[in-house]
Design a protein around this motif. Structure first.
Motif, PDB file in Angstrom:
ATOM      1  N   ILE A 159     -38.257 -17.804  67.741  1.00 11.84           N
ATOM      2  CA  ILE A 159     -37.313 -18.435  66.561  1.00 11.84           C
ATOM      3  C   ILE A 159     -36.865 -19.206  67.128  1.00 11.84           C
ATOM      4  CG2 ILE A 159     -35.515 -18.514  65.141  1.00 11.84           C
ATOM      5  CD1 ILE A 159     -35.965 -15.288  64.922  1.00 11.84           C
ATOM      6  N   LEU A 160     -36.030 -20.098  68.290  1.00 15.68           N
ATOM      7  CA  LEU A 160     -35.204 -21.128  68.559  1.00 15.68           C
ATOM      8  C   LEU A 160     -36.788 -22.429  68.940  1.00 15.68           C
ATOM      9  CD1 LEU A 160     -32.466 -19.904  71.275  1.00 15.68           C
ATOM     10  CD2 LEU A 160     -32.539 -20.568  69.163  1.00 15.68           C
ATOM     11  N   LYS A 161     -37.578 -21.883  69.249  1.00 15.81           N
ATOM     12  CA  LYS A 161     -38.332 -22.884  69.331  1.00 15.81           C
ATOM     13  C   LYS A 161     -39.012 -23.266  68.232  1.00 15.81           C
ATOM     14  CE  LYS A 161     -41.722 -21.455  73.650  1.00 15.81           C
ATOM     15  NZ  LYS A 161     -43.041 -21.081  74.289  1.00 15.81           N
ATOM     16  N   ASN A 162     -39.283 -22.706  67.110  1.00 18.19           N
ATOM     17  CA  ASN A 162     -39.547 -23.183  65.962  1.00 18.19           C
ATOM     18  C   ASN A 162     -38.562 -24.330  65.352  1.00 18.19           C
ATOM     19  OD1 ASN A 162     -42.420 -21.715  65.900  1.00 18.19           O
ATOM     20  ND2 ASN A 162     -41.263 -20.031  65.075  1.00 18.19           N
ATOM     21  N   ILE A 163     -37.106 -24.275  64.687  1.00 16.39           N
ATOM     22  CA  ILE A 163     -36.527 -24.380  65.334  1.00 16.39           C
ATOM     23  C   ILE A 163     -35.904 -26.102  65.696  1.00 16.39           C
ATOM     24  CG2 ILE A 163     -34.936 -22.908  63.517  1.00 16.39           C
ATOM     25  CD1 ILE A 163     -32.995 -23.144  65.798  1.00 16.39           C
ATOM     26  N   ALA A 164     -36.953 -25.872  66.697  1.00 17.64           N
ATOM     27  CA  ALA A 164     -36.469 -26.961  67.616  1.00 17.64           C
ATOM     28  C   ALA A 164     -37.246 -28.149  67.650  1.00 17.64           C
ATOM     29  CB  ALA A 164     -36.809 -26.688  69.280  1.00 17.64           C
ATOM     30  N   GLY A 165     -36.008 -29.618  67.203  1.00 13.22           N
ATOM     31  CA  GLY A 165     -36.829 -30.833  67.067  1.00 13.22           C
ATOM     32  C   GLY A 165     -36.665 -30.937  65.317  1.00 13.22           C
ATOM     33  N   LYS A 166     -36.302 -30.013  64.739  1.00  8.62           N
ATOM     34  CA  LYS A 166     -36.262 -29.687  63.295  1.00  8.62           C
ATOM     35  C   LYS A 166     -34.803 -31.018  62.762  1.00  8.62           C
ATOM     36  CE  LYS A 166     -39.539 -27.542  62.051  1.00  8.62           C
ATOM     37  NZ  LYS A 166     -39.561 -26.473  61.905  1.00  8.62           N
ATOM     38  N   ASN A 167     -33.838 -31.388  64.092  1.00 11.75           N
ATOM     39  CA  ASN A 167     -33.211 -31.629  62.673  1.00 11.75           C
ATOM     40  C   ASN A 167     -32.705 -32.323  64.629  1.00 11.75           C
ATOM     41  OD1 ASN A 167     -30.280 -33.484  62.674  1.00 11.75           O
ATOM     42  ND2 ASN A 167     -30.128 -30.452  61.866  1.00 11.75           N
ATOM     43  N   GLU A 168     -32.243 -34.359  64.557  1.00 13.97           N
ATOM     44  CA  GLU A 168     -31.856 -35.361  65.097  1.00 13.97           C
ATOM     45  C   GLU A 168     -30.330 -34.516  66.143  1.00 13.97           C
ATOM     46  OE1 GLU A 168     -33.275 -38.138  64.344  1.00 13.97           O
ATOM     47  OE2 GLU A 168     -35.589 -37.883  64.099  1.00 13.97           O
ATOM     48  N   ASP A 169     -29.861 -34.332  65.129  1.00 12.68           N
ATOM     49  CA  ASP A 169     -27.775 -34.218  65.900  1.00 12.68           C
ATOM     50  C   ASP A 169     -27.946 -33.865  66.882  1.00 12.68           C
ATOM     51  OD1 ASP A 169     -25.495 -34.890  65.109  1.00 12.68           O
ATOM     52  OD2 ASP A 169     -26.033 -32.088  65.731  1.00 12.68           O
ATOM     53  N   VAL A 170     -27.081 -34.573  68.355  1.00 13.55           N
ATOM     54  CA  VAL A 170     -27.025 -34.460  69.602  1.00 13.55           C
ATOM     55  C   VAL A 170     -26.691 -33.158  69.796  1.00 13.55           C
ATOM     56  CG1 VAL A 170     -26.598 -35.383  71.035  1.00 13.55           C
ATOM     57  CG2 VAL A 170     -26.787 -37.266  69.921  1.00 13.55           C
ATOM     58  N   LEU A 171     -25.802 -32.690  69.134  1.00  8.70           N
ATOM     59  CA  LEU A 171     -25.409 -31.515  69.082  1.00  8.70           C
ATOM     60  C   LEU A 171     -26.145 -30.337  69.071  1.00  8.70           C
ATOM     61  CD1 LEU A 171     -22.595 -30.083  70.083  1.00  8.70           C
ATOM     62  CD2 LEU A 171     -21.995 -30.043  68.069  1.00  8.70           C
ATOM     63  N   PHE A 172     -27.053 -30.702  67.708  1.00 10.67           N
ATOM     64  CA  PHE A 172     -27.943 -29.397  67.698  1.00 10.67           C
ATOM     65  C   PHE A 172     -29.054 -29.892  69.092  1.00 10.67           C
ATOM     66  CE2 PHE A 172     -32.590 -28.605  65.627  1.00 10.67           C
ATOM     67  CZ  PHE A 172     -31.997 -27.700  65.003  1.00 10.67           C
ATOM     68  N   VAL A 173     -29.832 -30.833  69.199  1.00 11.44           N
ATOM     69  CA  VAL A 173     -31.032 -30.583  70.247  1.00 11.44           C
ATOM     70  C   VAL A 173     -30.249 -30.253  71.401  1.00 11.44           C
ATOM     71  CG1 VAL A 173     -31.809 -32.153  71.718  1.00 11.44           C
ATOM     72  CG2 VAL A 173     -31.554 -32.507  69.195  1.00 11.44           C
ATOM     73  N   GLU A 174     -28.562 -30.376  71.942  1.00 13.13           N
ATOM     74  CA  GLU A 174     -28.009 -29.586  73.422  1.00 13.13           C
ATOM     75  C   GLU A 174     -27.904 -28.154  73.108  1.00 13.13           C
ATOM     76  OE1 GLU A 174     -27.645 -30.885  75.884  1.00 13.13           O
ATOM     77  OE2 GLU A 174     -29.161 -32.997  75.484  1.00 13.13           O
ATOM     78  N   SER A 175     -27.967 -28.482  72.149  1.00  9.46           N
ATOM     79  CA  SER A 175     -27.108 -26.381  71.391  1.00  9.46           C
ATOM     80  C   SER A 175     -28.126 -25.299  71.794  1.00  9.46           C
ATOM     81  CB  SER A 175     -26.321 -26.490  70.203  1.00  9.46           C
ATOM     82  OG  SER A 175     -26.943 -26.217  69.038  1.00  9.46           O
ATOM     83  N   VAL A 176     -29.068 -26.354  70.825  1.00 12.57           N
ATOM     84  CA  VAL A 176     -30.487 -25.021  70.778  1.00 12.57           C
ATOM     85  C   VAL A 176     -31.262 -24.728  72.183  1.00 12.57           C
ATOM     86  CG1 VAL A 176     -33.029 -25.261  70.530  1.00 12.57           C
ATOM     87  CG2 VAL A 176     -31.289 -25.781  68.566  1.00 12.57           C
ATOM     88  N   PHE A 177     -31.340 -26.389  72.388  1.00 15.94           N
ATOM     89  CA  PHE A 177     -31.378 -26.234  74.749  1.00 15.94           C
ATOM     90  C   PHE A 177     -31.031 -25.414  75.214  1.00 15.94           C
ATOM     91  CE2 PHE A 177     -31.372 -27.835  78.803  1.00 15.94           C
ATOM     92  CZ  PHE A 177     -33.097 -27.909  79.251  1.00 15.94           C
ATOM     93  N   ASN A 178     -29.756 -25.319  75.528  1.00 17.87           N
ATOM     94  CA  ASN A 178     -29.137 -24.714  75.991  1.00 17.87           C
ATOM     95  C   ASN A 178     -29.078 -22.579  76.095  1.00 17.87           C
ATOM     96  OD1 ASN A 178     -26.508 -26.272  78.210  1.00 17.87           O
ATOM     97  ND2 ASN A 178     -27.113 -27.220  76.831  1.00 17.87           N
TER      98      ASN A 178
END
Length: 955
Positions: A445-464
């Motif tokens: 599920i996290l893979k599927n939402i990754a990259g759907k938003n370019e906001d820095v906090l979004f990207v970093e939080s999903v990665f962590n």
């Protein structure tokens, strides 16, 4: 005034020149190295060969082939050793928290190079164990997990159980270390100790420069001594005469310099006093110090904006620091940074638990745990929560459409296939039958939402979040983490709470926002220290350990004294070179806060020579005049009123309570949102079921003249009959009137309780009816209306009023002995009429509307009774009509009489009050249609408290 790192940089350049490539500089943490690197360049005035920067942890790891194990895996390995040595069959779920505590103890033992065998073996001889009073409540609770027959009142038994466990700790300790070593793993203390005990520490660099240390663990102390004996070490200590000079140091704050004073005499100082005396006498320099008390943490966070603007502090960039004793203030502070601040540097990281991805993962876990039904489907409340989460839109564009369909069709117990509006939702709503599948499901599920938003906090939080879950998945896959689903959820939430999302940027630029630990070795001109309360500074000392204080002390382990001394040093070191100091603390005693300033603040007030300003923060308040909105009855409003088919008692009562409320609901058409379908019954749904059950029970006797006898009531009262009807009406309420859409009910705990209560209420009502037999039911759930000729400023207007009654029956009134028609309204709520309405006038009084007398109930009951009294089809014999309200929760006393009274006068026949009530009713309706009477808010502010339209009104 020069900073500590400027002085260190100058001395290093003076001694070693521009080529520092063969030098290693070791700090307690990484942050200071960035600032020292810049100072070295400035001091040299030209490019230099940079030194090698290391933390003390990195230095130790250079000399070990072992790797520090993942914290979760360490507990899993310790659990295996525990089971092997003790033979206990405790689950890993129960062991986990206790295991983390034990690893902390082992780590402390090794870092301080204590003899573990003696420590564990000799404890039985310690006199302190004559009772178990030294154990904290937390320790006792953990012991309860293992000792089911433990009682807080039997300390002797506790002592025996604890000692029996303690005798095994030596073997557990040794087996655990062997187990880790066989895998090439270690916990940090184990790795440090082996580096020291194995020897063979070869020099990789010409010089090892240790900068800014305070308390040294014994392993660190031995490493320092090793390099000193090799002639390869230099030491730069950061301190002040205020707390390190025995002749000038007050006893209460000498703890701040306790350890540095010891190391100065043993290891020496690379900045000799005779050459750098002024560098260590900064606390005596004039400073502006202010203590500020505030009632909440939020006020302190908001104060940051004002403080930065004062005297242009924000213009000094990195010379200005906002330091949080409670790092929970970070989010509030971020919103309080003034717009004119161009650069900030946040060292603490953003808490992963506060990022939206955290709530998303939490809802996913809830769906697969408490959100699962026994039939392997999902509960509607958890489905709805997930479909409304902002992140779900990244998975499927059909999420909102699915939610609407579930709501409209009232699908309370959806089959999983009904949730699969597309492949993404199919992947989302699949029950997971193992922890491994659960972890992989989360990762997908996290893979599927990754990259759907370019906001820095979004990207970093999903990665962590992905990284964290992947770690746990690896342990589950390896068979290390064999626990139940709830424990997996608990572990994941614990680690989310402990994880921060790092902020990327240039640390040496801009205002510094940091926690206390990040301030080590750094100096600032302007310091704002927030939430400096006792419990935050020093940090609340809760020794989560099974090693008693006296034993810790005897074997040189870390104690409360050490921790207080460390924080004392952090406090005074932060302030020593600052010119402008503001310290804020919270006076509130809520949420576990003691509301006390830190002991270190008290020390400053008593023992420093500096004058301290005492200030208070208050929430800014200004008088704002609110002008209530009024709506005139223009042609459009009158047209809407004229189009009304009828005015119900609900609408009339709404107008009495507040004409503005009537306008928003009945004229503007702004309705309260429909209640979401829920497995838990709302009060409204409970009432609906009760009404429907009674209608179903009596429907064969309504309006046909059939007499209801005692035999009939007894037959209807049979439990199985009532239960069957209650179950059907449950389905009707949950799934709607169309029986083709009904599904099998899966009663949960609260529904079963509601069902039991409903059956009890129905039986009680039938018992009340039994006392009235024989009687007949004239009508059930019947619409009743009458026409009023109302005089308005535009002439006579014919207005229809009325609504639906619950029940109309014909009984032999036990009070009067006359045959009487009763107009009955069922009330399932808990509010009875404690103070009866005294006069008809009170029913139409705006001051009484919505009050304790329940004039709204009276208006409805009296209106329906008056209609029934004059309806010759329903009442061809012109029988007396009595208004009655059955408060079923209060109907369990003997001789219960539901007929209402005016004052002390029971209303045996509404005809007696018909003329007066009719006049009041006409006046009320005339007021509604009077063009000159604008819709204005009520003067009774109590009504505003729970009004759904309060945000729209000027009140």
């Amino acid at each position: 005034m020069k900073t500590f790192l400027q002085i260190v940089a100058q001395d290093i350049i003076r001694k070693y020149g521009n080529d520092l490539s063969r030098i290693a500089i070791i700090f307690p943490n990484k942050r200071a190295s960035l600032f020292l690197n810049e100072e070295l360049y400035r001091c040299a005035g030209k490019p230099v060969w940079a030194p090698n920067y290391l933390t003390i942890s990195e230095l130790f790891r250079k000399y070990s082939k072992a790797e520090v194990g993942d914290p979760i895996k360490l507990v899993c390995d310790l659990y295996k050793s525990f089971v092997k040595i003790t033979g206990k069959d405790e689950t890993l779920d129960h062991f986990y928290d206790w295991g983390r505590m034990l690893i902390s103890d082992f780590d402390d033992i090794d870092k301080n190079m204590a003899d573990a065998d003696k420590l564990f073996a000799n404890v039985a001889d310690i006199h302190e164990f004559d009772d178990a009073s030294y154990l904290t409540e937390e320790q006792k609770e953990i012991l309860k997990t293992f000792f089911s027959n433990f009682s807080e009142d039997h300390n002797t038994r506790l002592k025996e159980l604890f000692l029996s466990l303690w005798t095994k700790l030596k073997d557990i300790y040794n087996d655990f270390r062997e187990r880790l070593a066989s895998q090439g793993l270690a916990y940090e203390g184990m790795l440090y100790r082996e580096v020291i005990e194995n020897g063979g520490i070869e020099k990789e660099f010409d010089k090892y420069i240790f900068v800014g240390f305070n308390l040294l663990q014994k392993v660190e102390h031995r490493l320092f001594r090793h390099f000193k004996e090799e002639g390869a070490a230099e030491f730069y200590w950061d301190y002040d005469e205020f707390y390190c000079n025995p002749k000038r140091t007050a006893s209460s704050h000498k703890e701040a310099g306790k350890y540095i004073s010891m190391y100065l005499s043993e290891l020496g100082n690379s900045l000799p006093q005779e050459d750098y005396g002024a560098a260590y006498d900064n606390f005596s320099v004039d400073k502006t110090i202010s203590f500020i008390k505030a009632k909440t943490e939020n006020i302190q966070a908001r104060f940051v904006s004002e403080w930065l603007r004062q005297d242009g502090r924000y213009k000094d960039g990195r010379r200005t620091a906002v330091v949080m004793c409670d790092e929970g203030l970070l989010t509030g502070i971020m919103y309080a940074i003034p717009e004119e601040v161009e650069n900030i540097n946040i060292t603490t990281g953003y808490p992963l638990s506060q990022a939206p991805v955290s709530s998303f993962v939490s809802q996913l876990l809830d769906l697969q745990t408490i959100g699962l039904r026994t039939d392997n489907g999902f509960r509607i409340s958890f489905i709805r929560s997930l479909l409304t989460h902002p992140f779900t839109k990244y998975l499927s564009a059909k999420a909102s459409e699915l939610l609407k369909e579930l709501q409209v069709k009232r699908i309370l117990y959806p089959k999983n296939e009904e949730l699969w509006a597309d492949n993404s939702l199919k992947a989302l709503f699949l029950p997971m039958d193992s922890n491994l599948k659960l972890m992989q499901w989360l990762l997908n599920i996290l893979k599927n939402i990754a990259g759907k938003n370019e906001d820095v906090l979004f990207v970093e939080s999903v990665f962590n979040m992905y990284t964290l879950i992947n770690r746990i998945k690896g342990l589950v896959e390896a068979g290390e983490l064999d626990v139940d689903r709830i424990t997996i959820q608990k572990l994941l939430k614990q680690h989310i709470a402990a994880t921060s999302i790092p902020f990327h940027g240039e640390p040496a630029i801009g205002i510094q926002i940091m926690g206390v630990l990040e301030t080590r070795n750094l100096d600032f001109d302007h310091v704002l220290l927030l939430s400096c309360n006792e419990g935050n500074m020093p940090k609340g000392i809760r020794d989560s350990s099974f090693i008693p204080y006296s034993i810790r002390k005897a074997y040189g382990l870390t104690t409360v004294d050490n921790k207080v001394a460390i924080y004392s040093y952090y406090f005074y070191r932060l302030l020593q070179r600052a010119k402008d100091i503001t310290i804020a603390y919270n006076t509130s005693t809520e949420n576990g806060n003691k509301g006390e300033m830190s002991r270190f603040m008290l020390q400053l007030m008593v023992e420093s020579r500096h004058e301290i300003n005492r200030l208070s923060l208050h929430v800014g308040q200004s008088s704002v005049e609110k002008i209530a909105v009024r709506f005139e009855k223009d042609d459009n409003v009158m047209k809407i009123l004229s189009a009304y088919g009828s005015l119900s008692p609900t609408a009339l009562n709404r107008y009495l309570r507040c004409p503005m409320q009537f306008y928003f609901n009945n004229i503007a058409g702004i309705r309260e949102p429909d209640e979401d379908i829920e497995e838990q019954l709302t009060s409204r749904a409970f009432g609906n079921i009760f009404h429907n059950v009674l209608e179903e029970i009596y429907k064969d006797f309504a309006g046909n003249g059939k007499m209801i006898t005692s035999e009939v009531i007894k037959k209807l009262s049979e439990t199985q009959n009532i239960e069957a009807v209650v179950d059907r009406m449950f389905q009707k309420e949950m799934f709607g009137s169309d029986e083709r859409l009904w599904r099998k009910l899966h009663y949960n705990g609260m529904q079963l309780i509601s069902r039991t209560v409903l059956i009890k209420y129905v039986k009680r009502l039938l018992d009340i009816d039994l006392e009235l037999t024989p009687f007949s039911i004239v009508a059930l759930e019947k619409d009743m209306f009458m026409n009023l000729d109302v005089n308005t400023d535009e002439g006579v207007r014919k207005v229809k009023v009325g609504g639906r009654i619950d029940r109309l029956d014909m009984v032999n009134d036990p009070k009067t002995g006359r045959q009487t028609i009763r107009v009955i309204d069922y009330k399932t709520g808990g509010s009875d009429i404690k103070t009866p309405v005294a006069t008809i006038g009170e029913i139409f009084s705006a001051d009484e509307a919505g009050g304790k007398k329940h004039t709204d109930y009276y208006l409805q009951a009296m209106l329906y009774s008056m209609i029934a009294r004059n309806d010759r089809k329903l009442n061809p014999q012109a029988l007396p009509v009595s208004p009655a309200l059955i408060f079923i929760q209060r109907a369990f006393g003997e001789n219960y009489d539901p007929v209402i009274s005016l004052g002390r006068q029971r209303i045996n026949d509404v005809e007696e009050y018909q003329a007066e009530f009719g006049e009041g009713l006409k006046a009320l309706v005339a007021n509604i249609y009077d063009r000159k009477e604008a819709f204005a808010p009520t003067a009774n502010l109590k009504i505003c408290t729970y009004c759904p339209y309060k945000p729209l009104c000027g009140r």
